[in-house]
Design a protein around this motif. Sequence first.
Motif, PDB file in Angstrom:
ATOM      1  N   MET A 240       0.832  -1.204   0.000  1.00  0.00           N
ATOM      2  CA  MET A 240       0.000   0.000   0.000  1.00  0.00           C
ATOM      3  C   MET A 240       0.869   1.257   0.000  1.00  0.00           C
ATOM      4  O   MET A 240       0.545   2.256  -0.641  1.00  0.00           O
ATOM      5  CB  MET A 240      -0.930  -0.021   1.209  1.00  0.00           C
ATOM      6  CG  MET A 240      -2.146   0.898   1.083  1.00  0.00           C
ATOM      7  SD  MET A 240      -3.359   0.584   2.378  1.00  0.00           S
ATOM      8  CE  MET A 240      -4.720   1.600   1.770  1.00  0.00           C
ATOM      9  N   LYS A 241       1.984   1.211   0.730  1.00  0.00           N
ATOM     10  CA  LYS A 241       2.903   2.351   0.744  1.00  0.00           C
ATOM     11  C   LYS A 241       3.471   2.615  -0.653  1.00  0.00           C
ATOM     12  O   LYS A 241       3.665   3.768  -1.053  1.00  0.00           O
ATOM     13  CB  LYS A 241       4.050   2.087   1.720  1.00  0.00           C
ATOM     14  CG  LYS A 241       3.673   2.203   3.178  1.00  0.00           C
ATOM     15  CD  LYS A 241       4.881   1.934   4.072  1.00  0.00           C
ATOM     16  CE  LYS A 241       4.511   2.041   5.541  1.00  0.00           C
ATOM     17  NZ  LYS A 241       5.689   1.761   6.415  1.00  0.00           N
ATOM     18  N   PRO A 245       2.200   6.405  -2.008  1.00  0.00           N
ATOM     19  CA  PRO A 245       3.334   6.931  -1.221  1.00  0.00           C
ATOM     20  C   PRO A 245       2.990   8.186  -0.415  1.00  0.00           C
ATOM     21  O   PRO A 245       3.726   8.556   0.494  1.00  0.00           O
ATOM     22  CB  PRO A 245       4.384   7.235  -2.298  1.00  0.00           C
ATOM     23  CG  PRO A 245       3.607   7.408  -3.565  1.00  0.00           C
ATOM     24  CD  PRO A 245       2.452   6.471  -3.461  1.00  0.00           C
ATOM     25  N   GLU A 246       1.884   8.842  -0.760  1.00  0.00           N
ATOM     26  CA  GLU A 246       1.516  10.066  -0.051  1.00  0.00           C
ATOM     27  C   GLU A 246       0.835   9.787   1.294  1.00  0.00           C
ATOM     28  O   GLU A 246       0.634  10.701   2.105  1.00  0.00           O
ATOM     29  CB  GLU A 246       0.581  10.922  -0.913  1.00  0.00           C
ATOM     30  CG  GLU A 246      -0.850  10.421  -1.063  1.00  0.00           C
ATOM     31  CD  GLU A 246      -1.025   9.318  -2.100  1.00  0.00           C
ATOM     32  OE1 GLU A 246      -2.181   9.013  -2.441  1.00  0.00           O
ATOM     33  OE2 GLU A 246       0.002   8.763  -2.566  1.00  0.00           O
ATOM     34  N   LEU A 247       0.479   8.522   1.567  1.00  0.00           N
ATOM     35  CA  LEU A 247      -0.195   8.184   2.809  1.00  0.00           C
ATOM     36  C   LEU A 247       0.803   7.999   3.944  1.00  0.00           C
ATOM     37  O   LEU A 247       1.932   7.575   3.735  1.00  0.00           O
ATOM     38  CB  LEU A 247      -1.017   6.906   2.639  1.00  0.00           C
ATOM     39  CG  LEU A 247      -2.106   6.908   1.559  1.00  0.00           C
ATOM     40  CD1 LEU A 247      -2.838   5.578   1.546  1.00  0.00           C
ATOM     41  CD2 LEU A 247      -3.091   8.048   1.781  1.00  0.00           C
ATOM     42  N   ILE A 259      -4.120   4.748   8.919  1.00  0.00           N
ATOM     43  CA  ILE A 259      -3.658   5.293   7.635  1.00  0.00           C
ATOM     44  C   ILE A 259      -4.197   6.710   7.553  1.00  0.00           C
ATOM     45  O   ILE A 259      -5.398   6.935   7.441  1.00  0.00           O
ATOM     46  CB  ILE A 259      -4.166   4.446   6.446  1.00  0.00           C
ATOM     47  CG1 ILE A 259      -3.778   2.982   6.628  1.00  0.00           C
ATOM     48  CG2 ILE A 259      -3.615   4.989   5.130  1.00  0.00           C
ATOM     49  CD1 ILE A 259      -4.402   2.044   5.611  1.00  0.00           C
ATOM     50  N   HIS A 260      -3.302   7.684   7.671  1.00  0.00           N
ATOM     51  CA  HIS A 260      -3.703   9.087   7.695  1.00  0.00           C
ATOM     52  C   HIS A 260      -3.819   9.615   6.270  1.00  0.00           C
ATOM     53  O   HIS A 260      -2.908   9.454   5.446  1.00  0.00           O
ATOM     54  CB  HIS A 260      -2.678   9.903   8.480  1.00  0.00           C
ATOM     55  CG  HIS A 260      -2.517   9.432   9.905  1.00  0.00           C
ATOM     56  ND1 HIS A 260      -3.509   9.558  10.844  1.00  0.00           N
ATOM     57  CD2 HIS A 260      -1.486   8.802  10.522  1.00  0.00           C
ATOM     58  CE1 HIS A 260      -3.087   9.047  11.995  1.00  0.00           C
ATOM     59  NE2 HIS A 260      -1.869   8.574  11.828  1.00  0.00           N
ATOM     60  N   LEU A 261      -4.949  10.241   5.973  1.00  0.00           N
ATOM     61  CA  LEU A 261      -5.263  10.684   4.617  1.00  0.00           C
ATOM     62  C   LEU A 261      -4.957  12.164   4.439  1.00  0.00           C
ATOM     63  O   LEU A 261      -5.370  12.989   5.260  1.00  0.00           O
ATOM     64  CB  LEU A 261      -6.751  10.449   4.319  1.00  0.00           C
ATOM     65  CG  LEU A 261      -7.290   9.034   4.570  1.00  0.00           C
ATOM     66  CD1 LEU A 261      -8.781   8.997   4.310  1.00  0.00           C
ATOM     67  CD2 LEU A 261      -6.560   8.023   3.716  1.00  0.00           C
ATOM     68  N   ARG A 268     -10.736   9.061  -4.024  1.00  0.00           N
ATOM     69  CA  ARG A 268      -9.638   8.487  -3.247  1.00  0.00           C
ATOM     70  C   ARG A 268     -10.158   7.417  -2.282  1.00  0.00           C
ATOM     71  O   ARG A 268      -9.596   6.329  -2.171  1.00  0.00           O
ATOM     72  CB  ARG A 268      -8.912   9.581  -2.456  1.00  0.00           C
ATOM     73  CG  ARG A 268      -7.824   9.051  -1.511  1.00  0.00           C
ATOM     74  CD  ARG A 268      -7.267  10.155  -0.645  1.00  0.00           C
ATOM     75  NE  ARG A 268      -6.526  11.110  -1.440  1.00  0.00           N
ATOM     76  CZ  ARG A 268      -5.241  10.977  -1.744  1.00  0.00           C
ATOM     77  NH1 ARG A 268      -4.578   9.908  -1.342  1.00  0.00           N
ATOM     78  NH2 ARG A 268      -4.633  11.885  -2.466  1.00  0.00           N
ATOM     79  N   LEU A 269     -11.257   7.718  -1.582  1.00  0.00           N
ATOM     80  CA  LEU A 269     -11.808   6.763  -0.636  1.00  0.00           C
ATOM     81  C   LEU A 269     -12.256   5.485  -1.334  1.00  0.00           C
ATOM     82  O   LEU A 269     -12.084   4.383  -0.814  1.00  0.00           O
ATOM     83  CB  LEU A 269     -12.982   7.393   0.131  1.00  0.00           C
ATOM     84  CG  LEU A 269     -12.668   8.638   0.977  1.00  0.00           C
ATOM     85  CD1 LEU A 269     -13.923   9.096   1.714  1.00  0.00           C
ATOM     86  CD2 LEU A 269     -11.547   8.375   1.959  1.00  0.00           C
ATOM     87  N   SER A 270     -12.828   5.645  -2.519  1.00  0.00           N
ATOM     88  CA  SER A 270     -13.267   4.478  -3.291  1.00  0.00           C
ATOM     89  C   SER A 270     -12.080   3.617  -3.704  1.00  0.00           C
ATOM     90  O   SER A 270     -12.117   2.382  -3.600  1.00  0.00           O
ATOM     91  CB  SER A 270     -14.041   4.942  -4.532  1.00  0.00           C
ATOM     92  OG  SER A 270     -14.419   3.846  -5.322  1.00  0.00           O
TER      93      SER A 270
END
Length: 303
Positions: A240-241, A245-247, A259-261, A268-270
């Motif tokens: 996932m990282k 990579p922005e998470l 996981i901080h958004l 994005r959520l979808s």
Amino acid sequence: MINIQNITVQFGEKKVLNDISITFEQGELIGLVAPNGTGKSTLMNVLMNYLQPTSGKVIFDKGLSYSSKSNEVKIHQFVSMMPDQSDLYNHLSGREHLKMFATMWKSDMKLIDETIEALNMGHYVNKKTGTYSLGMRQRLCFAMQIVANTEIMMMDEVMNGLDPNNVEVISKILMKKKAEGKMIIIASHLLDNLEKYADRIFLFSEGKLVDANLIVNGFSEASIKTIRVKKMPEDTREQMKQVYPELKFETLVNDMTLIHLPSSEATRLSDLTAFLVDKQMNDFAFGKVTLNDLYAMYYHEIV
């Protein structure tokens, strides 16, 4: 109003409270959260003048401070702290305790029956407190402070020993008192409940008060900022990282991965939902960092 000015409490080399300065206002419900022994009860004892600080002072409305015994008497006419179960007299009934507190604070005697009814105490309030269970004694201690009806109320672990129904009943009474303009300061380990009702929440670190919003930016805002995933495998986290990579990822001591958004757009959520489901990560939820999460992040333990 309580204006805390440069309060320090030191025992030997240890500073339990370290130069704390902050103001609490009427109509606020303040939550104090920390492991035992980090200063919650010490701060309340200073606010009640049960413990004199090493340095600093506490200022109330009209400039009142604990500068004399007569001032302390004046302050304790509008400031109270919930009694401890050990303060109860086993040979007296619950109703006798309530009458005693209403008389001491010269409050409206009608509050006694109103509080008994609100807390569902009618079936035992006329019995001697020596016959009470721990939960019944705790409800009585809370009721005693409610009938005192002071403008500032302090409570240390008010929900101890209570079942969920009674926790909810007490919470509703606290919100009613807050709406009346009371200031309520609560130290508690029931974090879900405290998060629901508190206007401001503070943690303790090295004798300092730390606003929860400074630990997690916008903590008190009701917006989607985080995905909470239970028992996320390391390989899934690394994949996932790479894809996102922005998470920012954070794993807590209770094996919860946060996981901080950076944003919460629907697309994005979808996409993130589809990724997690594809990896058979079905035990997750969108929301915000909870107070339980924050506690685990800050103190590296769970309650």
